[in-house]
Design an enzyme around this catalytic site. Structure first.
Site, PDB file in Angstrom:
ATOM      1  N   GLN A  56      14.854 -20.954 -62.276  1.00  0.00           N
ATOM      2  CA  GLN A  56      15.630 -20.637 -61.131  1.00  0.00           C
ATOM      3  C   GLN A  56      15.358 -20.682 -59.859  1.00  0.00           C
ATOM      4  OE1 GLN A  56      19.488 -19.179 -59.229  1.00  0.00           O
ATOM      5  NE2 GLN A  56      20.210 -21.172 -59.792  1.00  0.00           N
ATOM      6  N   TYR A  84      22.345 -19.664 -50.343  1.00  0.00           N
ATOM      7  CA  TYR A  84      21.322 -19.168 -49.352  1.00  0.00           C
ATOM      8  C   TYR A  84      21.224 -20.376 -49.008  1.00  0.00           C
ATOM      9  CZ  TYR A  84      22.949 -16.089 -53.835  1.00  0.00           C
ATOM     10  OH  TYR A  84      23.827 -15.403 -53.825  1.00  0.00           O
ATOM     11  N   ARG A 121      20.268 -27.507 -57.468  1.00  0.00           N
ATOM     12  CA  ARG A 121      21.639 -26.896 -57.576  1.00  0.00           C
ATOM     13  C   ARG A 121      22.953 -26.740 -56.827  1.00  0.00           C
ATOM     14  NH1 ARG A 121      25.266 -21.787 -60.015  1.00  0.00           N
ATOM     15  NH2 ARG A 121      26.309 -22.606 -62.093  1.00  0.00           N
ATOM     16  N   GLY A 145      28.958 -20.507 -68.119  1.00  0.00           N
ATOM     17  CA  GLY A 145      28.654 -18.916 -67.119  1.00  0.00           C
ATOM     18  C   GLY A 145      28.407 -17.502 -68.000  1.00  0.00           C
ATOM     19  N   ARG A 146      29.697 -17.112 -68.040  1.00  0.00           N
ATOM     20  CA  ARG A 146      30.082 -15.795 -68.061  1.00  0.00           C
ATOM     21  C   ARG A 146      30.502 -15.546 -69.687  1.00  0.00           C
ATOM     22  NH1 ARG A 146      33.563 -16.891 -63.416  1.00  0.00           N
ATOM     23  NH2 ARG A 146      32.607 -15.550 -62.525  1.00  0.00           N
TER      24      ARG A 146
END
Length: 366
Positions: A100, A186, A233, A322-323
């Site tokens: 990424q 971002y 993404r 994810g988690r």
């Protein structure tokens, strides 16, 4: 019900063994000084190779692209060599891994970028946003971000070139492709969203202008390594790090069309996943599916059942967890065998050592 998740899928020239994705998650374990990936990180990713696709943690494309302490880069030869440890380990387990590529823009502090002022689309501070810095201990210290500098044309051109070089570096490091981080507030997201982009030049104002930077970065990436190795993404409805768009469905359907024009290999949608977050409307997902012809990945609080349903409904092709992947290195096996998922320890997410990174147990099948 979960059999859908274990169907193979073609991703460009890659054949993936299942539709379960490990998404990018910052863990802040890079070796210091130098922000280099290391053997500990290689072990972490290798343990999770049951995923059909692994997307590496956010990786800064330059010194100024860094937002948080101890995150890895991919702009020096030492960093390329460090990532080679990771990709070799993953490939030894027949895994597939994308890098990424990350530029945080204004979501940083001068302490993280050698005292420099952060760059952004506009000179607007992200309100109520903190980042973590190295405070001399193993625990990160959190500090408010600062007001950024509006990027000039020369600086925009420089960052585009840094993205292009980062893609080439990722290829040299052995990655199977790259995911452009255009989500979660971002830099690229700061150009896309109307409330963080107040420019009056060719990169601001109209929707087409706000997408220009993304368009030019994608042109550089695709030109460098090929569209079949480039992905993006997005986070249409999140308000992370202070980015908000006035008309997200209009904006992100246009983004999906842009990705379709570039023929990028997948579009990865991060749904807002905090408590009381707005659900992504069905018609919005249907519009994205209609607009974008490639593989679509969704991430955000999915269970095995809801993930399977999203694929069966035709809204998604793959689902990222994810988690759950943090605490369950063998998550696909747990899904297949209907085993319980271990919960992660939030105190070990950022910084530290093997504890909370590589020491979560696999399920012992009886």
């Amino acid at each position: 019900m979960t059999a859908t998740l274990f169907q193979a899928i073609q991703l460009g020239k890659l054949r993936l063994k299942n539709r379960i994705v490990m998404p990018p998650m910052t863990r802040s374990r890079a070796t210091q000084p130098g922000d280099t990936a290391n053997q500990m990180m290689a072990e972490y990713y290798m343990q999770r190779c049951e995923a059909g696709l692994i997307i590496g943690e956010g990786t800064q494309i330059s010194e100024r692209a860094k937002g948080y302490a101890w995150t890895p880069g991919i702009y020096s030869q030492a960093q390329i060599d460090g990532w080679r440890l990771v990709t070799d380990a993953v490939h030894q387990q027949a895994g597939v891994i994308f890098a990424q590529l990350w530029h945080v823009g204004r979501v940083t502090h001068p302490d993280n970028i050698n005292g420099a002022q952060p760059w952004s689309a506009s000179p607007l501070k992200a309100e109520n946003v903190k980042v973590f810095v190295d405070n001399g201990s193993q625990q990160p210290g959190f500090i408010d971000v600062v007001t950024p500098k509006q990027m000039s044309q020369k600086e925009i051109n420089l960052v585009i070139e840094q993205f292009r070089q980062a893609a080439l570096n990722a290829q040299q490091a052995g990655f199977d492709g790259v995911e452009l981080h255009a989500a979660n507030g971002y830099l690229i997201n700061q150009f896309i969203d109307s409330e963080s982009n107040q420019r009056t030049d060719a990169y601001g104002g109209s929707l087409s202008n706000r997408l220009r930077f993304l368009d030019e970065v994608l042109t550089a990436l695709v030109g460098a390594i090929g569209a079949d190795k480039v992905a993006v993404r997005l986070a249409p409805l999140t308000t992370l790090n202070g980015t908000v768009d006035a008309y997200p469905e209009q904006t992100y359907t246009a983004v999906a069309e842009l990705l379709n024009q570039h023929k990028v290999v997948y579009m990865h949608i991060a749904e807002a996943d905090w408590d009381d977050a707005p659900p992504m409307p069905l018609h919005f997902k249907q519009a994205l599916r209609k607009t974008y012809a490639g593989t679509i990945i969704y991430a955000g609080k999915y269970t095995a059942a809801s993930a399977s349903q999203a694929i069966e409904d035709g809204l998604a092709d793959m689902i990222a967890f994810g988690r759950p992947f943090i605490a369950n290195p063998d998550l696909p096996s747990r899904i297949k065998h209907h085993q319980a998922w271990t919960s992660h320890d939030p105190n070990t997410l950022f910084g530290g050592n093997h504890h909370g990174l590589t020491d979560y147990p696999r399920f012992e099948h009886q």
